[in-house]
Scaffold this active site. Structure first.
Site, short mmCIF file in Angstrom:
data_model
loop_
_atom_site.label_atom_id
_atom_site.label_comp_id
_atom_site.label_asym_id
_atom_site.label_seq_id
_atom_site.Cartn_x
_atom_site.Cartn_y
_atom_site.Cartn_z
N CYS A 42 41.23 46.11 40.68
CA CYS A 42 40.95 44.74 41.10
C CYS A 42 39.44 44.48 41.01
O CYS A 42 38.62 45.38 41.20
CB CYS A 42 41.44 44.50 42.52
SG CYS A 42 41.26 42.78 43.06
N ASP A 44 37.72 42.98 43.07
CA ASP A 44 37.17 42.95 44.43
C ASP A 44 35.89 43.80 44.56
O ASP A 44 35.88 44.98 44.21
CB ASP A 44 38.26 43.47 45.39
CG ASP A 44 37.94 43.17 46.85
OD1 ASP A 44 36.83 43.55 47.30
OD2 ASP A 44 38.78 42.55 47.51
N ARG A 46 34.53 45.16 46.95
CA ARG A 46 34.52 46.25 47.94
C ARG A 46 35.11 47.54 47.41
O ARG A 46 35.23 48.53 48.15
CB ARG A 46 35.31 45.79 49.18
CG ARG A 46 34.68 44.60 49.88
CD ARG A 46 35.63 43.96 50.87
NE ARG A 46 36.78 43.34 50.19
CZ ARG A 46 37.77 42.71 50.82
NH1 ARG A 46 37.76 42.62 52.13
NH2 ARG A 46 38.76 42.17 50.13
N HIS A 98 44.95 47.47 45.95
CA HIS A 98 44.39 47.76 47.28
C HIS A 98 45.02 46.87 48.33
O HIS A 98 45.33 45.70 48.08
CB HIS A 98 42.87 47.58 47.27
CG HIS A 98 42.42 46.17 47.02
ND1 HIS A 98 41.98 45.34 48.02
CD2 HIS A 98 42.36 45.44 45.89
CE1 HIS A 98 41.65 44.17 47.51
NE2 HIS A 98 41.88 44.19 46.22
N CYS A 101 44.48 42.76 49.38
CA CYS A 101 44.04 42.12 48.13
C CYS A 101 44.13 40.60 48.23
O CYS A 101 45.21 40.04 48.45
CB CYS A 101 44.91 42.62 46.96
SG CYS A 101 44.35 41.96 45.37
CO CO Z 1 42.17 42.58 45.08
#
Ligand code: CO
Length: 202
Positions: A42, A44, A46, A98, A101
């Site tokens: 992803c 993302d 983090r 994750h 998400c």
């Molecule tokens: Co995500």
């Protein structure tokens, strides 16, 4: 100092640090790459793949998009897959979703618009295939996390059925496919599914 200028400055000190530890560090990358993993994760912020897997430059060939989707007619992911699997011949392909998400949550909420909304239809399709199971989960957070996991499994299936992976498996056992989920709240990577080339005759 503005944040972009700070990054350029940080890069200069990183180069100096690398060279002081190992003067040949950058020259070693010049001849080419031979990564062991294709990482599909992803976008993302983090979830930095090299950091959470304690891997270094040269070890992961990386593709990231919202909610780590492997879509058959997405030229971007399919060309990354083609190059990593058929040219670089990575032994392992990892799809890492994750918990928590935002892409999966947005797919559940149906409050998106534009290209993102079309993109998230792929997750909604996964949710519809498992509608009964998901509806039976009363806790919203648990339902969200379950869809994250079902989504990873669906992407591994998409990979196993893709032209690129079928071509690779016709040539030899590589690559092995791994579906993982990362816990945002504890930092732990968990295995969900591993798929290998089907045994001949199956
Ligand atoms: Co995500």
């Amino acid at each position: 100092m503005n944040p972009a200028a700070r990054m350029l400055l940080a890069n200069k000190s990183w180069v100096q640090e690398k060279l002081s530890q190992d003067p040949g560090y950058f020259q070693r990358f010049a001849p080419g790459q031979s990564p062991e993993f294709l990482w599909i994760g992803c976008s993302d912020s983090r979830i930095p793949p090299n950091e959470i897997t304690v891997t270094s430059a040269g070890e992961l060939f990386i593709h990231r998009n919202i909610a780590n989707l492997v879509i058959a007619d997405d030229l971007n992911v399919q060309s990354v897959l083609q190059y990593a699997v058929l040219v670089l011949q990575v032994p392992h392909v990892i799809v890492c979703g994750h918990h928590g998400c935002g892409g999966v949550r947005a797919a559940m909420s149906r409050e998106t618009s534009g290209p993102l909304d079309t993109w998230l239809d792929n997750i909604r399709a996964v949710g519809e295939r498992h509608a009964d199971e998901l509806a039976a989960i009363t806790d919203e957070g648990e339902r969200w996390d379950r869809l994250v996991e079902l989504n990873v499994r669906a992407q591994i299936e998409q990979l196993a059925n893709s032209e690129v992976i079928r071509t690779a498996w016709a040539r030899g056992p590589r690559p092995r496919l791994h579906g993982w989920v990362y816990g945002l709240d504890d930092g732990v990577l968990r295995e969900l599914v591993t798929v290998e080339r089907p045994v001949a005759g199956d």
